[in-house]
Design a protein around this motif. Structure first.
Motif, PDB file in Angstrom:
ATOM      1  N   LEU A 140       3.008 -18.389 -15.635  1.00 11.06           N
ATOM      2  CA  LEU A 140       1.471 -18.644 -15.383  1.00 11.06           C
ATOM      3  C   LEU A 140       1.417 -17.177 -16.095  1.00 11.06           C
ATOM      4  O   LEU A 140       0.539 -17.482 -16.694  1.00 11.06           O
ATOM      5  N   SER A 141       1.551 -16.339 -16.084  1.00 10.23           N
ATOM      6  CA  SER A 141       1.203 -15.103 -16.141  1.00 10.23           C
ATOM      7  C   SER A 141       0.932 -15.293 -17.877  1.00 10.23           C
ATOM      8  O   SER A 141       2.343 -15.442 -18.464  1.00 10.23           O
ATOM      9  N   ARG A 142       0.648 -14.089 -18.382  1.00 10.70           N
ATOM     10  CA  ARG A 142       0.461 -13.836 -19.932  1.00 10.70           C
ATOM     11  C   ARG A 142       0.722 -12.950 -20.064  1.00 10.70           C
ATOM     12  O   ARG A 142       1.883 -12.986 -21.068  1.00 10.70           O
ATOM     13  N   THR A 143       1.571 -11.710 -20.076  1.00 10.75           N
ATOM     14  CA  THR A 143       1.922 -10.765 -20.235  1.00 10.75           C
ATOM     15  C   THR A 143       3.055 -10.356 -18.694  1.00 10.75           C
ATOM     16  O   THR A 143       3.080 -10.841 -17.548  1.00 10.75           O
ATOM     17  N   PRO A 144       3.981  -9.152 -18.823  1.00 10.26           N
ATOM     18  CA  PRO A 144       5.368  -9.124 -17.767  1.00 10.26           C
ATOM     19  C   PRO A 144       4.378  -8.337 -17.005  1.00 10.26           C
ATOM     20  O   PRO A 144       4.740  -8.408 -16.175  1.00 10.26           O
ATOM     21  N   ALA A 145       3.406  -7.634 -17.425  1.00  5.58           N
ATOM     22  CA  ALA A 145       2.572  -6.916 -16.282  1.00  5.58           C
ATOM     23  C   ALA A 145       1.957  -7.489 -15.105  1.00  5.58           C
ATOM     24  O   ALA A 145       1.521  -7.424 -14.455  1.00  5.58           O
ATOM     25  N   GLU A 146       2.028  -8.726 -16.057  1.00  2.83           N
ATOM     26  CA  GLU A 146       0.270  -9.675 -14.929  1.00  2.83           C
ATOM     27  C   GLU A 146       1.601  -9.880 -14.192  1.00  2.83           C
ATOM     28  O   GLU A 146       1.523 -10.516 -12.490  1.00  2.83           O
ATOM     29  N   PHE A 147       3.025 -11.237 -14.846  1.00  3.33           N
ATOM     30  CA  PHE A 147       3.917 -10.989 -13.731  1.00  3.33           C
ATOM     31  C   PHE A 147       4.371 -10.351 -12.493  1.00  3.33           C
ATOM     32  O   PHE A 147       4.211 -10.276 -11.771  1.00  3.33           O
ATOM     33  N   TRP A 148       4.431  -9.648 -13.141  1.00  2.00           N
ATOM     34  CA  TRP A 148       4.672  -8.140 -11.953  1.00  2.00           C
ATOM     35  C   TRP A 148       4.131  -7.473 -10.764  1.00  2.00           C
ATOM     36  O   TRP A 148       3.016  -7.209 -10.054  1.00  2.00           O
ATOM     37  N   ARG A 149       2.735  -8.217 -11.953  1.00  4.62           N
ATOM     38  CA  ARG A 149       1.719  -8.002 -10.934  1.00  4.62           C
ATOM     39  C   ARG A 149       1.409  -8.545  -9.838  1.00  4.62           C
ATOM     40  O   ARG A 149       0.905  -8.607  -8.398  1.00  4.62           O
ATOM     41  N   ARG A 150       2.016  -9.698 -10.112  1.00  3.42           N
ATOM     42  CA  ARG A 150       1.666 -11.191  -9.252  1.00  3.42           C
ATOM     43  C   ARG A 150       2.786 -11.343  -7.950  1.00  3.42           C
ATOM     44  O   ARG A 150       2.626 -12.247  -7.457  1.00  3.42           O
ATOM     45  N   TRP A 151       3.718 -10.719  -8.651  1.00  5.69           N
ATOM     46  CA  TRP A 151       5.565 -11.343  -8.056  1.00  5.69           C
ATOM     47  C   TRP A 151       5.506 -11.054  -6.470  1.00  5.69           C
ATOM     48  O   TRP A 151       5.487 -11.960  -6.240  1.00  5.69           O
TER      49      TRP A 151
END
Length: 130
Positions: A1-12
């Motif tokens: 669901l993340s737009r960007t890799p940064a968002e993915f890693w913040r949410r992981w």
């Protein structure tokens, strides 16, 4: 669901993210020097994962380190991808999310190689990495 890799890693992993942010990212420069802070944070995470997977498998091959180091440039480029998603309408949103999924999927082969060594037969066939 993340737009960007940064968002993915913040949410992981929220707990690990909070610890890394507080104890590595901020002391390494934080938002004043984001490139240095991001590179050093992912380098630390890569070394930590390399150590833990190496202990678990009795083999240090560098795949965990490579995976996490490859995430740093993607995170640093996430601002541009996020702007594309916001300004590009539906097409920009699709390109941003698809790029994130493809990049994380392609690089995750390195991470999952170590998982396969710990959990036998994680992959159905022979793994192509050494």
């Amino acid at each position: 669901l993340s737009r960007t890799p940064a968002e993915f890693w913040r949410r992981w992993n929220n707990r690990v993210h909070a610890w890394l942010y507080r104890h590595l990212f901020v002391p390494c420069g934080g938002k004043k020097h984001p490139a240095r802070a991001v590179w050093l944070t992912f380098l630390f995470s890569g070394l930590f994962h390399e150590l833990t997977f190496g202990i678990a498998t009795s083999r240090f091959d560098g795949y965990q380190l490579a995976f996490f180091v490859m995430q740093a440039p993607a995170v640093l480029l996430s601002g541009k991808l996020s702007r594309l998603a916001r300004r590009g309408g539906m097409a920009g949103e699709i390109v941003a999310r698809a790029s994130t999924i493809l990049y994380l999927g392609a690089t995750s082969i390195l991470f999952l190689h170590g998982v396969d060594r710990i959990f036998d037969h994680f992959y159905a066939g022979a793994h192509w990495l050494l």
